[in-house]
Design an enzyme around this catalytic site. Structure first.
Site, PDB file in Angstrom:
ATOM      1  N   ALA A   2      -2.002  76.561 108.165  1.00  0.00           N
ATOM      2  CA  ALA A   2      -2.019  75.104 107.910  1.00  0.00           C
ATOM      3  C   ALA A   2      -1.802  74.828 106.425  1.00  0.00           C
ATOM      4  O   ALA A   2      -2.682  75.080 105.610  1.00  0.00           O
ATOM      5  CB  ALA A   2      -3.339  74.494 108.375  1.00  0.00           C
ATOM      6  N   GLY A   3      -0.598  74.350 106.108  1.00  0.00           N
ATOM      7  CA  GLY A   3      -0.294  73.988 104.725  1.00  0.00           C
ATOM      8  C   GLY A   3      -0.001  72.502 104.635  1.00  0.00           C
ATOM      9  O   GLY A   3      -0.864  71.697 104.286  1.00  0.00           O
ATOM     10  N   SER A   4       1.208  72.127 105.047  1.00  0.00           N
ATOM     11  CA  SER A   4       1.558  70.698 105.033  1.00  0.00           C
ATOM     12  C   SER A   4       0.644  69.914 105.967  1.00  0.00           C
ATOM     13  O   SER A   4       0.228  68.798 105.661  1.00  0.00           O
ATOM     14  CB  SER A   4       3.006  70.514 105.502  1.00  0.00           C
ATOM     15  OG  SER A   4       3.878  71.216 104.665  1.00  0.00           O
ATOM     16  N   PHE A  18      -2.883  81.223  99.103  1.00  0.00           N
ATOM     17  CA  PHE A  18      -2.132  80.638  97.975  1.00  0.00           C
ATOM     18  C   PHE A  18      -3.055  79.902  97.004  1.00  0.00           C
ATOM     19  O   PHE A  18      -2.666  78.864  96.454  1.00  0.00           O
ATOM     20  CB  PHE A  18      -1.066  79.640  98.464  1.00  0.00           C
ATOM     21  CG  PHE A  18      -0.061  80.178  99.443  1.00  0.00           C
ATOM     22  CD1 PHE A  18       0.399  81.485  99.350  1.00  0.00           C
ATOM     23  CD2 PHE A  18       0.453  79.365 100.450  1.00  0.00           C
ATOM     24  CE1 PHE A  18       1.348  81.973 100.248  1.00  0.00           C
ATOM     25  CE2 PHE A  18       1.403  79.843 101.346  1.00  0.00           C
ATOM     26  CZ  PHE A  18       1.850  81.147 101.255  1.00  0.00           C
ATOM     27  N   GLU A  46      -2.899  65.169  90.850  1.00  0.00           N
ATOM     28  CA  GLU A  46      -2.187  66.452  90.856  1.00  0.00           C
ATOM     29  C   GLU A  46      -0.676  66.228  90.793  1.00  0.00           C
ATOM     30  O   GLU A  46       0.034  66.914  90.059  1.00  0.00           O
ATOM     31  CB  GLU A  46      -2.571  67.199  92.140  1.00  0.00           C
ATOM     32  CG  GLU A  46      -1.968  68.581  92.226  1.00  0.00           C
ATOM     33  CD  GLU A  46      -2.568  69.404  93.367  1.00  0.00           C
ATOM     34  OE1 GLU A  46      -3.495  68.925  94.045  1.00  0.00           O
ATOM     35  OE2 GLU A  46      -2.085  70.531  93.578  1.00  0.00           O
ATOM     36  N   ARG A  47      -0.189  65.256  91.559  1.00  0.00           N
ATOM     37  CA  ARG A  47       1.259  65.023  91.607  1.00  0.00           C
ATOM     38  C   ARG A  47       1.766  64.460  90.287  1.00  0.00           C
ATOM     39  O   ARG A  47       2.863  64.791  89.840  1.00  0.00           O
ATOM     40  CB  ARG A  47       1.600  64.099  92.787  1.00  0.00           C
ATOM     41  CG  ARG A  47       1.451  64.843  94.092  1.00  0.00           C
ATOM     42  CD  ARG A  47       1.540  64.000  95.341  1.00  0.00           C
ATOM     43  NE  ARG A  47       1.272  64.867  96.496  1.00  0.00           N
ATOM     44  CZ  ARG A  47       0.889  64.456  97.693  1.00  0.00           C
ATOM     45  NH1 ARG A  47       0.727  63.160  97.924  1.00  0.00           N
ATOM     46  NH2 ARG A  47       0.675  65.314  98.665  1.00  0.00           N
TER      47      ARG A  47
HETATM   48  C1  LIG Z   1       2.268  79.258  93.704  1.00  0.00           C
HETATM   49  C2  LIG Z   1       1.507  78.429  94.697  1.00  0.00           C
HETATM   50  C3  LIG Z   1       0.279  77.903  94.334  1.00  0.00           C
HETATM   51  C4  LIG Z   1      -0.470  77.149  95.252  1.00  0.00           C
HETATM   52  N1  LIG Z   1      -1.721  76.711  94.921  1.00  0.00           N
HETATM   53  C5  LIG Z   1      -2.502  76.150  95.880  1.00  0.00           C
HETATM   54  C6  LIG Z   1      -3.875  75.845  95.617  1.00  0.00           C
HETATM   55  O1  LIG Z   1      -4.374  76.049  94.512  1.00  0.00           O
HETATM   56  N2  LIG Z   1      -4.634  75.324  96.617  1.00  0.00           N
HETATM   57  C7  LIG Z   1      -4.110  75.079  97.859  1.00  0.00           C
HETATM   58  O2  LIG Z   1      -4.853  74.609  98.725  1.00  0.00           O
HETATM   59  N3  LIG Z   1      -2.813  75.352  98.140  1.00  0.00           N
HETATM   60  C8  LIG Z   1      -1.996  75.892  97.194  1.00  0.00           C
HETATM   61  N4  LIG Z   1      -0.699  76.206  97.488  1.00  0.00           N
HETATM   62  C9  LIG Z   1      -0.191  75.961  98.828  1.00  0.00           C
HETATM   63  C10 LIG Z   1       0.836  74.845  98.921  1.00  0.00           C
HETATM   64  O3  LIG Z   1       0.242  73.604  98.686  1.00  0.00           O
HETATM   65  C11 LIG Z   1       1.500  74.964 100.300  1.00  0.00           C
HETATM   66  O4  LIG Z   1       2.309  76.127 100.269  1.00  0.00           O
HETATM   67  C12 LIG Z   1       2.333  73.746 100.669  1.00  0.00           C
HETATM   68  O5  LIG Z   1       1.507  72.641 100.909  1.00  0.00           O
HETATM   69  C13 LIG Z   1       3.209  73.971 101.907  1.00  0.00           C
HETATM   70  O6  LIG Z   1       2.479  74.485 102.962  1.00  0.00           O
HETATM   71  P1  LIG Z   1       3.032  75.787 103.753  1.00  0.00           P
HETATM   72  O7  LIG Z   1       3.308  76.827 102.722  1.00  0.00           O
HETATM   73  O8  LIG Z   1       2.078  76.115 104.803  1.00  0.00           O
HETATM   74  O9  LIG Z   1       4.426  75.335 104.347  1.00  0.00           O
HETATM   75  P2  LIG Z   1       4.652  74.617 105.770  1.00  0.00           P
HETATM   76  O10 LIG Z   1       3.715  73.492 105.910  1.00  0.00           O
HETATM   77  O11 LIG Z   1       4.675  75.651 106.829  1.00  0.00           O
HETATM   78  O12 LIG Z   1       6.128  74.038 105.583  1.00  0.00           O
HETATM   79  C14 LIG Z   1       7.305  74.818 105.787  1.00  0.00           C
HETATM   80  C15 LIG Z   1       8.517  73.899 105.659  1.00  0.00           C
HETATM   81  O13 LIG Z   1       8.467  72.906 106.671  1.00  0.00           O
HETATM   82  C16 LIG Z   1       8.548  71.626 106.098  1.00  0.00           C
HETATM   83  N5  LIG Z   1       7.740  70.673 106.855  1.00  0.00           N
HETATM   84  C17 LIG Z   1       6.473  70.830 107.305  1.00  0.00           C
HETATM   85  N6  LIG Z   1       6.065  69.714 107.917  1.00  0.00           N
HETATM   86  C18 LIG Z   1       7.084  68.834 107.866  1.00  0.00           C
HETATM   87  C19 LIG Z   1       7.274  67.486 108.318  1.00  0.00           C
HETATM   88  N7  LIG Z   1       6.298  66.815 108.929  1.00  0.00           N
HETATM   89  N8  LIG Z   1       8.460  66.891 108.081  1.00  0.00           N
HETATM   90  C20 LIG Z   1       9.454  67.563 107.432  1.00  0.00           C
HETATM   91  N9  LIG Z   1       9.336  68.817 106.993  1.00  0.00           N
HETATM   92  C21 LIG Z   1       8.166  69.457 107.188  1.00  0.00           C
HETATM   93  C22 LIG Z   1       8.017  71.776 104.686  1.00  0.00           C
HETATM   94  O14 LIG Z   1       8.499  70.759 103.839  1.00  0.00           O
HETATM   95  C23 LIG Z   1       8.566  73.143 104.331  1.00  0.00           C
HETATM   96  O15 LIG Z   1       9.883  73.010 103.875  1.00  0.00           O
HETATM   97  C24 LIG Z   1       0.073  76.905  96.546  1.00  0.00           C
HETATM   98  C25 LIG Z   1       1.333  77.407  96.886  1.00  0.00           C
HETATM   99  C26 LIG Z   1       2.040  78.168  95.987  1.00  0.00           C
HETATM  100  C27 LIG Z   1       3.364  78.728  96.416  1.00  0.00           C
END
Ligand SMILES: Cc1cc2nc3c(=O)[nH]c(=O)nc-3n(C[C@H](O)[C@H](O)[C@H](O)COP(=O)(O)OP(=O)(O)OC[C@H]3O[C@@H](n4cnc5c(N)ncnc54)[C@H](O)[C@@H]3O)c2cc1C
Length: 381
Positions: A131-133, A157, A246-247
Protein backbone atom coordinates in the site's frame (compact mmCIF):
# COMPACT_ATOMS: atom_id res chain seq x y z
CA UNK A 1 20.24 40.39 -17.29
CA UNK A 2 16.76 40.11 -15.77
CA UNK A 3 16.94 39.98 -12.00
CA UNK A 4 14.33 38.48 -9.76
CA UNK A 5 14.47 38.07 -6.03
CA UNK A 6 11.94 36.13 -4.03
CA UNK A 7 9.58 38.59 -2.33
CA UNK A 8 9.87 36.66 0.95
CA UNK A 9 13.64 37.13 1.15
CA UNK A 10 14.94 39.57 3.77
CA UNK A 11 18.20 40.47 5.51
CA UNK A 12 17.78 37.99 8.35
CA UNK A 13 17.14 35.14 5.91
CA UNK A 14 20.13 36.19 3.79
CA UNK A 15 22.38 35.90 6.85
CA UNK A 16 20.86 32.54 7.74
CA UNK A 17 21.50 31.38 4.16
CA UNK A 18 25.12 32.51 4.30
CA UNK A 19 25.79 30.67 7.57
CA UNK A 20 24.14 27.49 6.29
CA UNK A 21 26.02 27.66 3.00
CA UNK A 22 29.35 27.83 4.78
CA UNK A 23 28.43 25.02 7.14
CA UNK A 24 27.20 22.72 4.35
CA UNK A 25 30.29 23.37 2.21
CA UNK A 26 32.74 22.94 5.07
CA UNK A 27 31.12 20.09 6.98
CA UNK A 28 28.69 18.15 4.81
CA UNK A 29 30.13 18.25 1.28
CA UNK A 30 33.45 16.64 2.31
CA UNK A 31 31.54 13.78 3.98
CA UNK A 32 29.27 13.02 1.03
CA UNK A 33 31.35 10.20 -0.41
CA UNK A 34 31.42 8.44 2.98
CA UNK A 35 27.68 8.90 3.48
CA UNK A 36 26.95 7.53 0.02
CA UNK A 37 29.07 4.48 0.64
CA UNK A 38 27.45 3.66 3.98
CA UNK A 39 24.00 4.79 2.72
CA UNK A 40 23.44 7.21 5.56
CA UNK A 41 25.07 10.03 7.54
CA UNK A 42 26.35 9.36 11.07
CA UNK A 43 24.44 10.12 14.26
CA UNK A 44 27.07 12.78 15.02
CA UNK A 45 26.18 14.55 11.74
CA UNK A 46 22.60 14.86 12.93
CA UNK A 47 23.77 16.42 16.19
CA UNK A 48 26.02 18.83 14.35
CA UNK A 49 23.13 19.80 12.08
CA UNK A 50 21.06 20.50 15.19
CA UNK A 51 23.73 22.63 16.81
CA UNK A 52 24.08 24.66 13.61
CA UNK A 53 20.38 25.51 13.41
CA UNK A 54 19.64 23.41 10.35
CA UNK A 55 16.87 21.42 12.04
CA UNK A 56 13.35 22.62 12.87
CA UNK A 57 14.00 26.25 11.87
CA UNK A 58 10.25 26.87 11.61
CA UNK A 59 9.29 25.42 15.01
CA UNK A 60 8.67 27.91 17.87
CA UNK A 61 11.61 28.64 20.16
CA UNK A 62 9.66 27.48 23.21
CA UNK A 63 9.96 23.95 21.79
CA UNK A 64 13.64 24.31 20.94
CA UNK A 65 13.14 25.27 17.29
CA UNK A 66 14.51 28.26 15.42
CA UNK A 67 11.33 30.31 15.81
CA UNK A 68 11.16 31.12 12.11
CA UNK A 69 8.63 30.51 9.37
CA UNK A 70 8.47 28.19 6.39
CA UNK A 71 10.83 30.65 4.66
CA UNK A 72 13.60 29.42 6.97
CA UNK A 73 12.83 25.81 6.10
CA UNK A 74 12.87 26.82 2.42
CA UNK A 75 16.34 28.34 2.82
CA UNK A 76 17.61 25.06 4.34
CA UNK A 77 16.05 23.05 1.51
CA UNK A 78 17.47 25.39 -1.13
CA UNK A 79 20.96 25.42 0.30
CA UNK A 80 21.15 21.64 0.53
CA UNK A 81 19.90 21.35 -3.06
CA UNK A 82 22.36 23.99 -4.23
CA UNK A 83 25.19 21.99 -2.65
CA UNK A 84 23.89 18.70 -4.09
CA UNK A 85 23.49 17.22 -0.60
CA UNK A 86 20.53 15.09 0.38
CA UNK A 87 19.98 15.06 4.14
CA UNK A 88 16.86 13.83 5.93
CA UNK A 89 16.15 17.14 7.64
CA UNK A 90 13.09 17.64 5.43
CA UNK A 91 11.49 14.54 6.94
CA UNK A 92 12.64 15.74 10.37
CA UNK A 93 10.68 18.92 9.66
CA UNK A 94 7.62 16.98 8.52
CA UNK A 95 7.56 14.82 11.66
CA UNK A 96 8.03 17.88 13.86
CA UNK A 97 4.96 19.45 12.29
CA UNK A 98 2.82 16.39 13.01
CA UNK A 99 3.83 16.75 16.66
CA UNK A 100 3.45 20.51 16.65
CA UNK A 101 -0.02 20.39 15.09
CA UNK A 102 -1.55 17.32 16.72
CA UNK A 103 0.62 16.52 19.73
CA UNK A 104 -0.24 17.31 23.34
CA UNK A 105 1.77 19.95 25.20
CA UNK A 106 3.61 17.16 26.98
CA UNK A 107 4.53 15.44 23.70
CA UNK A 108 5.78 18.70 22.18
CA UNK A 109 7.96 19.49 25.19
CA UNK A 110 9.32 15.96 25.30
CA UNK A 111 10.19 15.41 21.64
CA UNK A 112 10.64 18.68 19.77
CA UNK A 113 13.70 20.08 21.62
CA UNK A 114 15.55 16.77 21.16
CA UNK A 115 14.59 16.74 17.46
CA UNK A 116 15.83 20.32 17.03
CA UNK A 117 19.19 19.29 18.53
CA UNK A 118 19.47 16.25 16.25
CA UNK A 119 19.54 13.96 19.27
CA UNK A 120 16.26 12.43 18.17
CA UNK A 121 15.74 11.65 14.48
CA UNK A 122 12.20 11.42 13.17
CA UNK A 123 10.65 9.27 10.44
CA UNK A 124 7.17 9.11 9.01
CA UNK A 125 5.96 5.60 8.21
CA UNK A 126 2.97 5.50 5.91
CA UNK A 127 3.97 3.28 2.96
CA UNK A 128 3.72 -0.51 3.18
CA UNK A 129 4.88 -3.20 0.77
CA UNK A 130 1.34 -3.53 -0.57
CA UNK A 131 0.00 0.00 0.00
CA UNK A 132 1.68 3.16 -1.26
CA UNK A 133 -0.60 5.43 -3.26
CA UNK A 134 -3.63 3.72 -1.78
CA UNK A 135 -3.00 4.62 1.85
CA UNK A 136 -6.47 3.52 2.88
CA UNK A 137 -5.34 -0.05 2.21
CA UNK A 138 -2.60 -0.11 4.87
CA UNK A 139 -2.60 -3.22 7.02
CA UNK A 140 -0.42 -2.24 9.98
CA UNK A 141 -2.69 -2.65 12.97
CA UNK A 142 -2.71 -0.89 16.34
CA UNK A 143 -4.79 -2.96 18.74
CA UNK A 144 -5.71 -1.31 22.03
CA UNK A 145 -4.71 -3.36 25.07
CA UNK A 146 -5.05 -1.63 28.43
CA UNK A 147 -2.91 1.49 28.43
CA UNK A 148 -1.02 0.44 25.30
CA UNK A 149 -1.41 0.02 21.58
CA UNK A 150 0.04 -3.18 20.18
CA UNK A 151 1.49 -2.46 16.74
CA UNK A 152 1.94 -5.18 14.15
CA UNK A 153 2.87 -4.85 10.50
CA UNK A 154 5.66 -3.58 8.29
CA UNK A 155 6.55 -0.37 6.48
CA UNK A 156 8.85 0.20 3.53
CA UNK A 157 10.82 3.00 1.83
CA UNK A 158 11.07 4.87 5.13
CA UNK A 159 13.42 7.85 4.98
CA UNK A 160 15.61 8.25 8.11
CA UNK A 161 14.53 4.73 9.09
CA UNK A 162 17.98 3.70 10.27
CA UNK A 163 18.52 6.56 12.71
CA UNK A 164 14.91 7.13 13.67
CA UNK A 165 14.33 7.32 17.41
CA UNK A 166 10.80 8.56 16.79
CA UNK A 167 8.58 6.99 14.15
CA UNK A 168 5.20 8.42 13.34
CA UNK A 169 3.30 5.31 12.25
CA UNK A 170 0.10 5.23 10.22
CA UNK A 171 -1.89 2.29 11.59
CA UNK A 172 -5.41 0.93 11.64
CA UNK A 173 -6.84 1.42 15.10
CA UNK A 174 -10.25 0.23 14.01
CA UNK A 175 -10.19 -2.63 11.48
CA UNK A 176 -14.01 -2.77 11.48
CA UNK A 177 -14.31 0.66 9.85
CA UNK A 178 -13.64 0.58 6.13
CA UNK A 179 -11.18 2.95 4.46
CA UNK A 180 -9.65 6.07 5.94
CA UNK A 181 -11.82 6.41 9.06
CA UNK A 182 -10.04 3.60 10.88
CA UNK A 183 -6.52 5.05 10.50
CA UNK A 184 -4.60 6.84 13.29
CA UNK A 185 -1.08 8.21 13.68
CA UNK A 186 0.81 6.70 16.60
CA UNK A 187 4.29 7.72 17.67
CA UNK A 188 6.74 4.93 18.46
CA UNK A 189 9.84 5.75 20.50
CA UNK A 190 12.18 3.13 19.13
CA UNK A 191 15.00 3.02 21.70
CA UNK A 192 15.04 -0.46 23.28
CA UNK A 193 11.56 -1.04 21.86
CA UNK A 194 10.77 -4.75 22.01
CA UNK A 195 9.56 -6.24 18.71
CA UNK A 196 10.74 -3.30 16.59
CA UNK A 197 13.29 -4.00 13.87
CA UNK A 198 14.93 -1.93 11.13
CA UNK A 199 15.90 -3.68 7.89
CA UNK A 200 19.03 -2.88 5.93
CA UNK A 201 19.23 0.42 4.06
CA UNK A 202 17.59 -0.17 0.69
CA UNK A 203 19.71 0.02 -2.49
CA UNK A 204 18.35 3.00 -4.42
CA UNK A 205 19.47 4.30 -7.82
CA UNK A 206 20.20 7.75 -6.41
CA UNK A 207 20.15 9.78 -3.18
CA UNK A 208 22.52 7.21 -1.69
CA UNK A 209 23.44 9.47 1.22
CA UNK A 210 19.92 9.30 2.65
CA UNK A 211 18.92 6.21 4.54
CA UNK A 212 15.77 4.50 3.33
CA UNK A 213 14.72 1.37 5.21
CA UNK A 214 12.09 -1.21 5.90
CA UNK A 215 10.63 -1.18 9.42
CA UNK A 216 9.07 -4.17 11.14
CA UNK A 217 6.64 -4.08 14.05
CA UNK A 218 6.12 -7.40 15.75
CA UNK A 219 3.59 -6.93 18.58
CA UNK A 220 5.27 -3.69 19.60
CA UNK A 221 3.75 -2.07 22.68
CA UNK A 222 3.43 1.71 22.56
CA UNK A 223 1.71 3.78 25.28
CA UNK A 224 -1.83 4.75 24.25
CA UNK A 225 -0.86 8.32 25.14
CA UNK A 226 1.35 8.33 22.01
CA UNK A 227 -1.69 8.63 19.77
CA UNK A 228 -1.47 11.88 17.81
CA UNK A 229 -4.65 13.88 18.14
CA UNK A 230 -7.49 13.78 20.63
CA UNK A 231 -9.27 10.75 19.24
CA UNK A 232 -8.66 7.71 17.07
CA UNK A 233 -9.49 7.81 13.37
CA UNK A 234 -7.99 11.21 12.52
CA UNK A 235 -4.81 9.81 10.92
CA UNK A 236 -5.86 10.02 7.31
CA UNK A 237 -6.97 13.64 7.49
CA UNK A 238 -3.79 14.49 9.43
CA UNK A 239 -1.71 12.96 6.64
CA UNK A 240 -3.63 14.80 3.93
CA UNK A 241 -3.23 18.07 5.81
CA UNK A 242 0.50 17.61 6.44
CA UNK A 243 1.22 16.50 2.88
CA UNK A 244 0.79 20.17 1.89
CA UNK A 245 3.92 20.99 3.88
CA UNK A 246 5.83 18.05 2.42
CA UNK A 247 4.76 18.82 -1.15
CA UNK A 248 5.71 22.46 -0.82
CA UNK A 249 9.13 21.50 0.54
CA UNK A 250 9.67 19.15 -2.41
CA UNK A 251 8.69 21.97 -4.79
CA UNK A 252 11.26 24.25 -3.15
CA UNK A 253 13.94 21.56 -3.56
CA UNK A 254 12.87 21.10 -7.18
CA UNK A 255 13.24 24.77 -8.10
CA UNK A 256 16.59 25.05 -6.34
CA UNK A 257 17.84 22.01 -8.28
CA UNK A 258 16.55 23.47 -11.56
CA UNK A 259 18.38 26.72 -10.87
CA UNK A 260 21.60 24.90 -9.99
CA UNK A 261 21.40 22.66 -13.07
CA UNK A 262 20.94 25.73 -15.26
CA UNK A 263 23.81 27.68 -13.73
CA UNK A 264 26.16 24.72 -14.13
CA UNK A 265 25.07 24.07 -17.71
CA UNK A 266 25.22 27.70 -18.84
CA UNK A 267 28.80 27.89 -17.56
CA UNK A 268 29.63 24.61 -19.30
CA UNK A 269 28.08 25.72 -22.59
CA UNK A 270 30.15 28.90 -22.54
CA UNK A 271 33.34 26.93 -22.10
CA UNK A 272 32.99 23.67 -24.02
CA UNK A 273 33.99 23.87 -27.66
CA UNK A 274 32.87 21.85 -30.66
CA UNK A 275 33.44 22.58 -34.34
CA UNK A 276 35.66 25.52 -33.35
CA UNK A 277 33.05 27.35 -31.31
CA UNK A 278 31.52 27.21 -27.86
CA UNK A 279 28.28 25.29 -27.38
CA UNK A 280 26.62 28.60 -26.53
CA UNK A 281 27.28 29.77 -30.07
CA UNK A 282 25.04 26.99 -31.41
CA UNK A 283 21.51 28.27 -31.71
CA UNK A 284 20.17 24.91 -30.50
CA UNK A 285 22.00 25.22 -27.16
CA UNK A 286 20.83 28.81 -26.70
CA UNK A 287 17.22 27.89 -27.50
CA UNK A 288 17.25 24.87 -25.18
CA UNK A 289 18.70 26.96 -22.36
CA UNK A 290 16.26 29.77 -23.10
CA UNK A 291 13.36 27.33 -22.76
CA UNK A 292 14.75 25.91 -19.51
CA UNK A 293 15.42 29.37 -18.09
CA UNK A 294 11.87 30.46 -18.87
CA UNK A 295 10.44 27.37 -17.19
CA UNK A 296 12.70 28.01 -14.19
CA UNK A 297 11.41 31.56 -13.87
CA UNK A 298 7.78 30.42 -14.10
CA UNK A 299 8.48 27.74 -11.50
CA UNK A 300 10.24 30.14 -9.14
CA UNK A 301 7.39 32.64 -9.19
CA UNK A 302 4.85 29.86 -8.58
CA UNK A 303 6.86 28.40 -5.68
CA UNK A 304 7.31 31.84 -4.13
CA UNK A 305 3.60 32.44 -4.34
CA UNK A 306 2.81 29.06 -2.74
CA UNK A 307 5.34 29.77 0.00
CA UNK A 308 3.77 33.11 0.82
CA UNK A 309 0.32 31.54 0.80
CA UNK A 310 1.54 28.83 3.14
CA UNK A 311 3.03 31.29 5.61
CA UNK A 312 -0.25 33.21 5.53
CA UNK A 313 -2.09 29.94 6.30
CA UNK A 314 -3.86 30.00 2.94
CA UNK A 315 -2.18 27.33 0.81
CA UNK A 316 -4.86 24.84 -0.21
CA UNK A 317 -4.03 21.15 -0.84
CA UNK A 318 -4.83 21.37 -4.55
CA UNK A 319 -2.38 24.20 -5.20
CA UNK A 320 0.27 22.38 -3.16
CA UNK A 321 -0.36 19.32 -5.35
CA UNK A 322 -0.03 21.46 -8.50
CA UNK A 323 3.27 22.83 -7.26
CA UNK A 324 4.75 19.41 -6.44
CA UNK A 325 3.47 17.89 -9.69
CA UNK A 326 4.57 20.69 -12.03
CA UNK A 327 7.87 21.59 -10.38
CA UNK A 328 9.12 18.00 -10.19
CA UNK A 329 8.13 17.30 -13.81
CA UNK A 330 9.94 20.53 -14.72
CA UNK A 331 12.97 19.45 -12.67
CA UNK A 332 13.27 16.17 -14.56
CA UNK A 333 12.79 17.88 -17.96
CA UNK A 334 15.36 20.59 -17.28
CA UNK A 335 17.97 18.35 -15.67
CA UNK A 336 17.66 15.85 -18.53
CA UNK A 337 18.16 18.65 -21.07
CA UNK A 338 21.21 19.82 -19.10
CA UNK A 339 22.67 16.30 -19.19
CA UNK A 340 22.21 16.31 -22.97
CA UNK A 341 24.07 19.61 -23.27
CA UNK A 342 26.97 18.11 -21.30
CA UNK A 343 27.32 15.30 -23.86
CA UNK A 344 29.16 12.21 -22.55
CA UNK A 345 30.41 14.12 -19.52
CA UNK A 346 26.81 14.48 -18.41
CA UNK A 347 26.69 10.72 -17.91
CA UNK A 348 29.81 10.60 -15.73
CA UNK A 349 29.15 10.31 -11.99
CA UNK A 350 31.88 12.80 -11.12
CA UNK A 351 29.93 15.55 -12.91
CA UNK A 352 27.32 17.14 -10.61
CA UNK A 353 24.73 17.18 -13.38
CA UNK A 354 24.84 13.37 -13.59
CA UNK A 355 24.21 13.10 -9.86
CA UNK A 356 21.34 15.56 -10.14
CA UNK A 357 19.83 13.47 -12.91
CA UNK A 358 19.68 10.26 -10.82
CA UNK A 359 18.60 12.10 -7.68
CA UNK A 360 15.81 13.98 -9.45
CA UNK A 361 13.83 11.01 -10.66
CA UNK A 362 12.31 10.06 -7.32
CA UNK A 363 10.82 13.51 -6.87
CA UNK A 364 7.97 12.49 -9.19
CA UNK A 365 7.30 9.39 -7.09
CA UNK A 366 7.28 10.15 -3.37
CA UNK A 367 4.93 12.35 -1.32
CA UNK A 368 2.13 11.23 -3.64
CA UNK A 369 3.07 10.13 -7.16
CA UNK A 370 2.45 12.79 -9.76
CA UNK A 371 -0.41 10.71 -11.18
CA UNK A 372 -2.13 10.73 -7.78
CA UNK A 373 -1.62 14.49 -7.65
CA UNK A 374 -3.14 14.90 -11.11
CA UNK A 375 -6.11 12.91 -9.82
CA UNK A 376 -6.37 15.24 -6.83
CA UNK A 377 -6.21 18.32 -9.06
CA UNK A 378 -8.61 16.78 -11.57
CA UNK A 379 -11.22 15.93 -8.93
CA UNK A 380 -11.18 19.53 -7.74
CA UNK A 381 -12.26 20.86 -11.14
C1 LIG B 1 13.43 7.31 -1.92
C2 LIG B 1 12.05 7.15 -1.35
C3 LIG B 1 11.77 7.68 -0.10
C4 LIG B 1 10.50 7.51 0.47
N1 LIG B 1 10.25 7.95 1.74
C5 LIG B 1 9.08 7.62 2.34
C6 LIG B 1 8.87 7.91 3.73
O1 LIG B 1 9.72 8.50 4.39
N2 LIG B 1 7.70 7.52 4.30
C7 LIG B 1 6.73 6.87 3.59
O2 LIG B 1 5.69 6.54 4.17
N3 LIG B 1 6.90 6.58 2.28
C8 LIG B 1 8.05 6.93 1.63
N4 LIG B 1 8.24 6.60 0.32
C9 LIG B 1 7.20 5.88 -0.39
C10 LIG B 1 6.49 6.69 -1.47
O3 LIG B 1 5.70 7.69 -0.89
C11 LIG B 1 5.70 5.70 -2.33
O4 LIG B 1 6.64 4.96 -3.08
C12 LIG B 1 4.70 6.37 -3.25
O5 LIG B 1 3.64 6.92 -2.51
C13 LIG B 1 4.11 5.42 -4.30
O6 LIG B 1 3.63 4.26 -3.72
P1 LIG B 1 4.07 2.82 -4.33
O7 LIG B 1 5.55 2.82 -4.41
O8 LIG B 1 3.43 1.78 -3.54
O9 LIG B 1 3.52 2.84 -5.82
P2 LIG B 1 2.05 2.37 -6.28
O10 LIG B 1 1.04 3.00 -5.42
O11 LIG B 1 2.04 0.90 -6.43
O12 LIG B 1 1.97 3.03 -7.73
C14 LIG B 1 2.54 2.43 -8.90
C15 LIG B 1 2.14 3.27 -10.11
O13 LIG B 1 0.73 3.27 -10.25
C16 LIG B 1 0.25 4.58 -10.29
N5 LIG B 1 -1.06 4.67 -9.65
C17 LIG B 1 -1.44 4.14 -8.46
N6 LIG B 1 -2.70 4.47 -8.19
C18 LIG B 1 -3.15 5.22 -9.22
C19 LIG B 1 -4.38 5.87 -9.53
N7 LIG B 1 -5.41 5.85 -8.68
N8 LIG B 1 -4.48 6.56 -10.69
C20 LIG B 1 -3.42 6.61 -11.55
N9 LIG B 1 -2.25 6.02 -11.32
C21 LIG B 1 -2.09 5.33 -10.17
C22 LIG B 1 1.27 5.42 -9.55
O14 LIG B 1 1.21 6.77 -9.94
C23 LIG B 1 2.55 4.74 -9.99
O15 LIG B 1 2.95 5.26 -11.22
C24 LIG B 1 9.49 6.82 -0.27
C25 LIG B 1 9.78 6.33 -1.55
C26 LIG B 1 11.03 6.47 -2.08
C27 LIG B 1 11.31 5.88 -3.44
Amino acid sequence: MPTYESPWMNEELRMYRKALREFIQEEFVPRLAKWREQHRPDASDWKQAGQTGLLLPDVPEEYGGGGGTFAHQAVVTEELAQAGVNFGCGVQGIVSHYILNYGSEEQKKKWLPAMAQGELVGAIAMTEPSAGSDLQAIQTAARRDGNDYVLSGSKTFITNGWHAGLVCVAAKTNPKVAGFRGISMIVAETKDLKGYRVGNSLEKVGMHEIDTCELFFDDVRVPAANLLGKAEGAGFSQMMEQLRYERLMISVGAIATIERALAITIAYAKERKAFGQTLMEFQNARFKLAQCKTEAQIGRVFVDNCLQQFIAGKLDPVTAAMAKYWLTECQCRVVDECVQLHGGYGYMSEYPIAQMWVDSRVQRIYAGTNEILEELIGWSL
